[in-house]
Design a protein around this motif. Structure first.
Motif, PDB file in Angstrom:
ATOM      1  N   THR A   1      80.790   8.722 -14.213  1.00 12.97           N
ATOM      2  CA  THR A   1      79.625   7.862 -14.443  1.00 12.97           C
ATOM      3  C   THR A   1      78.453   8.262 -13.556  1.00 12.97           C
ATOM      4  OG1 THR A   1      81.120   6.050 -15.008  1.00 12.97           O
ATOM      5  CG2 THR A   1      78.837   5.479 -14.522  1.00 12.97           C
ATOM      6  N   GLU A   2      78.730   8.584 -12.296  1.00 19.51           N
ATOM      7  CA  GLU A   2      77.650   8.984 -11.390  1.00 19.51           C
ATOM      8  C   GLU A   2      77.025  10.318 -11.786  1.00 19.51           C
ATOM      9  OE1 GLU A   2      78.879   8.989  -7.364  1.00 19.51           O
ATOM     10  OE2 GLU A   2      79.014   6.794  -7.212  1.00 19.51           O
ATOM     11  N   VAL A   3      77.831  11.192 -12.401  1.00 23.31           N
ATOM     12  CA  VAL A   3      77.293  12.485 -12.834  1.00 23.31           C
ATOM     13  C   VAL A   3      76.200  12.290 -13.879  1.00 23.31           C
ATOM     14  CG1 VAL A   3      77.871  14.683 -13.931  1.00 23.31           C
ATOM     15  CG2 VAL A   3      79.448  13.660 -12.284  1.00 23.31           C
ATOM     16  N   HIS A   4      76.377  11.338 -14.771  1.00 26.40           N
ATOM     17  CA  HIS A   4      75.423  11.106 -15.852  1.00 26.40           C
ATOM     18  C   HIS A   4      74.404  10.032 -15.513  1.00 26.40           C
ATOM     19  CE1 HIS A   4      77.164  13.474 -19.300  1.00 26.40           C
ATOM     20  NE2 HIS A   4      78.126  13.557 -18.406  1.00 26.40           N
ATOM     21  N   THR A   5      74.415   9.526 -14.315  1.00 22.36           N
ATOM     22  CA  THR A   5      73.418   8.532 -13.923  1.00 22.36           C
ATOM     23  C   THR A   5      72.030   9.167 -13.887  1.00 22.36           C
ATOM     24  OG1 THR A   5      75.053   7.326 -12.611  1.00 22.36           O
ATOM     25  CG2 THR A   5      72.731   6.909 -12.129  1.00 22.36           C
ATOM     26  N   ASN A   6      71.084   8.533 -14.556  1.00 22.73           N
ATOM     27  CA  ASN A   6      69.715   9.048 -14.606  1.00 22.73           C
ATOM     28  C   ASN A   6      68.752   7.877 -14.778  1.00 22.73           C
ATOM     29  OD1 ASN A   6      67.417  10.566 -14.825  1.00 22.73           O
ATOM     30  ND2 ASN A   6      67.864  11.385 -16.852  1.00 22.73           N
ATOM     31  N   PRO A   7      68.125   7.434 -13.694  1.00 24.37           N
ATOM     32  CA  PRO A   7      67.181   6.309 -13.824  1.00 24.37           C
ATOM     33  C   PRO A   7      65.998   6.610 -14.734  1.00 24.37           C
ATOM     34  CG  PRO A   7      67.780   6.685 -11.517  1.00 24.37           C
ATOM     35  CD  PRO A   7      68.286   7.859 -12.301  1.00 24.37           C
ATOM     36  N   ASP A   8      65.678   7.890 -14.928  1.00 23.10           N
ATOM     37  CA  ASP A   8      64.532   8.269 -15.758  1.00 23.10           C
ATOM     38  C   ASP A   8      64.933   8.649 -17.179  1.00 23.10           C
ATOM     39  OD1 ASP A   8      62.765   7.922 -13.623  1.00 23.10           O
ATOM     40  OD2 ASP A   8      63.208   9.928 -12.864  1.00 23.10           O
ATOM     41  N   SER A   9      66.131   8.274 -17.597  1.00 25.38           N
ATOM     42  CA  SER A   9      66.572   8.641 -18.945  1.00 25.38           C
ATOM     43  C   SER A   9      65.707   7.941 -19.993  1.00 25.38           C
ATOM     44  CB  SER A   9      68.039   8.245 -19.129  1.00 25.38           C
ATOM     45  OG  SER A   9      68.479   8.567 -20.428  1.00 25.38           O
ATOM     46  N   ASP A  10      65.317   8.713 -21.022  1.00 23.88           N
ATOM     47  CA  ASP A  10      64.485   8.210 -22.129  1.00 23.88           C
ATOM     48  C   ASP A  10      63.121   7.721 -21.641  1.00 23.88           C
ATOM     49  OD1 ASP A  10      66.518   8.748 -23.938  1.00 23.88           O
ATOM     50  OD2 ASP A  10      67.414   6.761 -23.687  1.00 23.88           O
ATOM     51  N   CYS A  11      62.631   8.289 -20.544  1.00 21.69           N
ATOM     52  CA  CYS A  11      61.332   7.884 -19.999  1.00 21.69           C
ATOM     53  C   CYS A  11      60.269   8.941 -20.303  1.00 21.69           C
ATOM     54  CB  CYS A  11      61.419   7.655 -18.490  1.00 21.69           C
ATOM     55  SG  CYS A  11      62.336   6.170 -18.030  1.00 21.69           S
ATOM     56  N   TYR A  12      59.044   8.459 -20.467  1.00 17.12           N
ATOM     57  CA  TYR A  12      57.880   9.318 -20.675  1.00 17.12           C
ATOM     58  C   TYR A  12      56.780   8.877 -19.721  1.00 17.12           C
ATOM     59  CZ  TYR A  12      60.090  10.595 -25.111  1.00 17.12           C
ATOM     60  OH  TYR A  12      60.956  11.031 -26.065  1.00 17.12           O
ATOM     61  N   LEU A  13      55.931   9.824 -19.379  1.00 16.71           N
ATOM     62  CA  LEU A  13      54.773   9.528 -18.547  1.00 16.71           C
ATOM     63  C   LEU A  13      53.520   9.895 -19.327  1.00 16.71           C
ATOM     64  CD1 LEU A  13      53.773   8.591 -15.750  1.00 16.71           C
ATOM     65  CD2 LEU A  13      53.697  11.004 -15.100  1.00 16.71           C
ATOM     66  N   LEU A  14      52.706   8.902 -19.588  1.00 17.98           N
ATOM     67  CA  LEU A  14      51.439   9.106 -20.281  1.00 17.98           C
ATOM     68  C   LEU A  14      50.328   9.158 -19.247  1.00 17.98           C
ATOM     69  CD1 LEU A  14      49.889   9.283 -22.995  1.00 17.98           C
ATOM     70  CD2 LEU A  14      49.669   6.783 -22.897  1.00 17.98           C
ATOM     71  N   GLN A  15      49.692  10.324 -19.122  1.00 15.56           N
ATOM     72  CA  GLN A  15      48.606  10.534 -18.164  1.00 15.56           C
ATOM     73  C   GLN A  15      47.283  10.622 -18.917  1.00 15.56           C
ATOM     74  OE1 GLN A  15      49.405  13.987 -15.775  1.00 15.56           O
ATOM     75  NE2 GLN A  15      50.801  12.899 -14.398  1.00 15.56           N
ATOM     76  N   VAL A  16      46.387   9.717 -18.595  1.00 17.73           N
ATOM     77  CA  VAL A  16      45.060   9.685 -19.206  1.00 17.73           C
ATOM     78  C   VAL A  16      44.038   9.886 -18.084  1.00 17.73           C
ATOM     79  CG1 VAL A  16      43.436   8.380 -20.606  1.00 17.73           C
ATOM     80  CG2 VAL A  16      45.903   8.103 -20.967  1.00 17.73           C
ATOM     81  N   THR A  17      43.326  10.993 -18.138  1.00 21.19           N
ATOM     82  CA  THR A  17      42.334  11.322 -17.109  1.00 21.19           C
ATOM     83  C   THR A  17      40.945  10.944 -17.612  1.00 21.19           C
ATOM     84  OG1 THR A  17      43.707  13.166 -16.384  1.00 21.19           O
ATOM     85  CG2 THR A  17      41.431  13.144 -15.636  1.00 21.19           C
ATOM     86  N   THR A  18      40.281  10.092 -16.869  1.00 20.88           N
ATOM     87  CA  THR A  18      38.950   9.624 -17.245  1.00 20.88           C
ATOM     88  C   THR A  18      37.907  10.157 -16.263  1.00 20.88           C
ATOM     89  OG1 THR A  18      39.210   7.589 -15.951  1.00 20.88           O
ATOM     90  CG2 THR A  18      39.908   7.537 -18.259  1.00 20.88           C
ATOM     91  N   LEU A  19      36.657  10.148 -16.704  1.00 16.04           N
ATOM     92  CA  LEU A  19      35.568  10.617 -15.852  1.00 16.04           C
ATOM     93  C   LEU A  19      35.124   9.559 -14.858  1.00 16.04           C
ATOM     94  CD1 LEU A  19      33.405  12.440 -18.548  1.00 16.04           C
ATOM     95  CD2 LEU A  19      35.188  13.397 -17.079  1.00 16.04           C
ATOM     96  N   ASN A  20      35.355   8.289 -15.177  1.00 10.02           N
ATOM     97  CA  ASN A  20      34.943   7.187 -14.308  1.00 10.02           C
ATOM     98  C   ASN A  20      36.119   6.244 -14.100  1.00 10.02           C
ATOM     99  OD1 ASN A  20      32.240   8.203 -14.436  1.00 10.02           O
ATOM    100  ND2 ASN A  20      31.966   7.117 -16.391  1.00 10.02           N
ATOM    101  N   PHE A  21      36.024   5.468 -13.049  1.00 11.34           N
ATOM    102  CA  PHE A  21      37.062   4.471 -12.810  1.00 11.34           C
ATOM    103  C   PHE A  21      36.830   3.259 -13.725  1.00 11.34           C
ATOM    104  CE2 PHE A  21      38.724   0.710 -10.690  1.00 11.34           C
ATOM    105  CZ  PHE A  21      40.043   1.088 -10.498  1.00 11.34           C
ATOM    106  N   ILE A  22      37.913   2.781 -14.334  1.00  9.84           N
ATOM    107  CA  ILE A  22      37.834   1.679 -15.296  1.00  9.84           C
ATOM    108  C   ILE A  22      38.810   0.595 -14.852  1.00  9.84           C
ATOM    109  CG2 ILE A  22      38.083   1.013 -17.716  1.00  9.84           C
ATOM    110  CD1 ILE A  22      37.584   3.958 -18.435  1.00  9.84           C
ATOM    111  N   PHE A  23      38.339  -0.629 -14.800  1.00 11.73           N
ATOM    112  CA  PHE A  23      39.202  -1.748 -14.466  1.00 11.73           C
ATOM    113  C   PHE A  23      40.062  -2.104 -15.688  1.00 11.73           C
ATOM    114  CE2 PHE A  23      35.757  -2.119 -11.409  1.00 11.73           C
ATOM    115  CZ  PHE A  23      36.450  -2.382 -10.237  1.00 11.73           C
ATOM    116  N   THR A  24      41.363  -2.199 -15.477  1.00 13.39           N
ATOM    117  CA  THR A  24      42.306  -2.503 -16.548  1.00 13.39           C
ATOM    118  C   THR A  24      43.176  -3.685 -16.157  1.00 13.39           C
ATOM    119  OG1 THR A  24      43.924  -0.926 -15.671  1.00 13.39           O
ATOM    120  CG2 THR A  24      42.375  -0.109 -17.352  1.00 13.39           C
ATOM    121  N   SER A  25      43.783  -4.288 -17.146  1.00 10.35           N
ATOM    122  CA  SER A  25      44.685  -5.409 -16.912  1.00 10.35           C
ATOM    123  C   SER A  25      46.062  -4.903 -16.496  1.00 10.35           C
ATOM    124  CB  SER A  25      44.816  -6.258 -18.177  1.00 10.35           C
ATOM    125  OG  SER A  25      43.553  -6.705 -18.617  1.00 10.35           O
ATOM    126  N   VAL A  26      46.855  -5.781 -15.921  1.00  4.17           N
ATOM    127  CA  VAL A  26      48.217  -5.440 -15.523  1.00  4.17           C
ATOM    128  C   VAL A  26      49.105  -5.494 -16.769  1.00  4.17           C
ATOM    129  CG1 VAL A  26      50.162  -6.070 -14.076  1.00  4.17           C
ATOM    130  CG2 VAL A  26      47.827  -6.368 -13.220  1.00  4.17           C
TER     131      VAL A  26
END
Length: 361
Positions: free
Chosen positions: A267-292
């Motif tokens: 079980t520990e061999v296959h443990t992966n906290p990041d399994s099925d995870c994606y990271l979406l990176q959006v780079t903007t030219l200005n800082f934008i206030f967003t909601s939580v």
């Protein structure tokens, strides 16, 4: 005008058919435009029967000749002409005979379907010669082959086989860290994208944002959200908005997900906290206030042209619950995050070299 009934039919004579002019291709590749019924004419069958008798000297015996003719007809998959059909009794007996043969073949296949079960040690030896891209195919052979891919020895050998001192690996992917049992499979997979050339080439060829991204991220849960300040070539800094999503596995009627149960000792061999995870990176030219939006589900993701017609505009809609299949999300509901103007958009998988791994991996 001659009547239809007075038309003369072509007759086939035994002298017109010789052993050199009759081939299997004449029947297997027969032109349906020529033989409209798709069957061998009875006159041709009689001519072949006489030719076979003359060649093999079987004038007295009828059995072998019938066997030869039946084999020819079975290869061609065609019977007599529609104008010279067989008797109903003969056709019924032929159908019964074919059904009996099929039933016998099915019984023989069912008796031989059990196969041979080899010990797991043999599968472990064979796994030493499997390429990384063929691990999934190897695991689908049988349950013992799948069990081998769950062991720590399999992933440790795979790492040692492709390890190269000349490659600069991160500290978490060095041999000392690989020796630990926890998250061994995830670490080996990440290291292969540094060490194994076909995998590293795949990373360079993959576009920053695949075309299926807007639909693949729908109904994904946002686990984390943070903003980084990026100092580039521009006089003013840019801002990088990071959304960490996890795909929610489909649930079945019994409330469980489909798949084999992993052995407890691995079980520990296959443990992966990041399994099925994606990271979406959006780079903007200005800082934008967003909601939580942490803990909310992404229900809509669109990329359009910005108002200045030079950049992009990203719009994300989050809701508390996923949208049911077949229903369209309402744009006026949920929490909206609009990023404009956008310099670049990237989608990074958990195994990507630039993916920020968790602290406990």
């Amino acid at each position: 005008m001659p009547k239809k009934g007075n038309r003369k039919r072509l007759k086939f004579r035994a002298e017109d058919v010789c052993s050199e002019s009759v081939t299997v291709a004449d029947y297997a590749n027969a032109d349906p435009a020529i033989v409209k019924s798709g069957r061998v004419k009875k006159a041709v069958v009689n001519a072949i029967e006489k030719e076979v008798k003359l060649l093999r000297g079987l004038e007295a015996s009828q059995g072998p000749v019938q066997e030869v003719l039946s084999s020819v007809v079975s290869v061609s998959g065609e019977g007599c002409d529609s104008s010279d059909e067989l008797d109903p009794e003969d056709a019924a007996s032929g159908i019964k005979g074919s059904r009996k043969k099929k039933n016998k073949r099915r019984k023989e296949n069912s008796e031989c379907s059990d196969g041979e079960e080899y010990p797991i040690d043999i599968w472990l030896v064979l796994a030493s010669y499997i390429r990384p891209e063929d691990i999934c195919r190897f695991a689908l052979i049988c349950k013992n082959a799948w069990t081998v891919t769950c062991t720590a020895a399999f992933w440790t050998r795979l790492y040692r086989r492709h390890y190269n001192l000349d490659v600069d690996l991160p500290l978490r992917l060095q041999p000392d860290s690989i020796g630990k049992m926890r998250c061994l499979r995830a670490c080996v997979i990440r290291s292969l994208f540094h060490l194994y050339e076909p995998f590293s080439a795949r990373v360079s060829k993959t576009p920053a944002l695949p075309e299926s991204t807007p639909t693949s991220l729908v109904n994904s849960k946002c686990l984390l959200f943070w903003v980084n300040k990026v100092i580039g070539n521009r006089p003013e800094p840019m801002w990088e908005f990071n959304f960490k999503f996890v795909k929610q596995p489909p649930k079945f009627k019994n409330g469980s997900s489909r798949g084999l149960q992993l052995p407890v000792e691995y079980t520990e061999v296959h443990t992966n906290p990041d399994s099925d995870c994606y990271l979406l990176q959006v780079t903007t030219l200005n800082f934008i206030f967003t909601s939580v939006v942490m803990g909310m589900t992404l229900t809509l993701f669109t990329i359009n042209v910005s108002t200045d017609m030079r950049h992009h505009r990203v719009r994300l809609v989050f809701q508390d619950a996923p949208v049911l299949r077949g229903k369209k999300p309402r744009s006026d509901q949920g929490t909206q995050v609009v990023l404009d103007p956008v310099h670049s958009v990237r989608l990074i998988d958990w195994w990507h070299p630039q993916y920020p791994t968790s602290a406990n991996t």
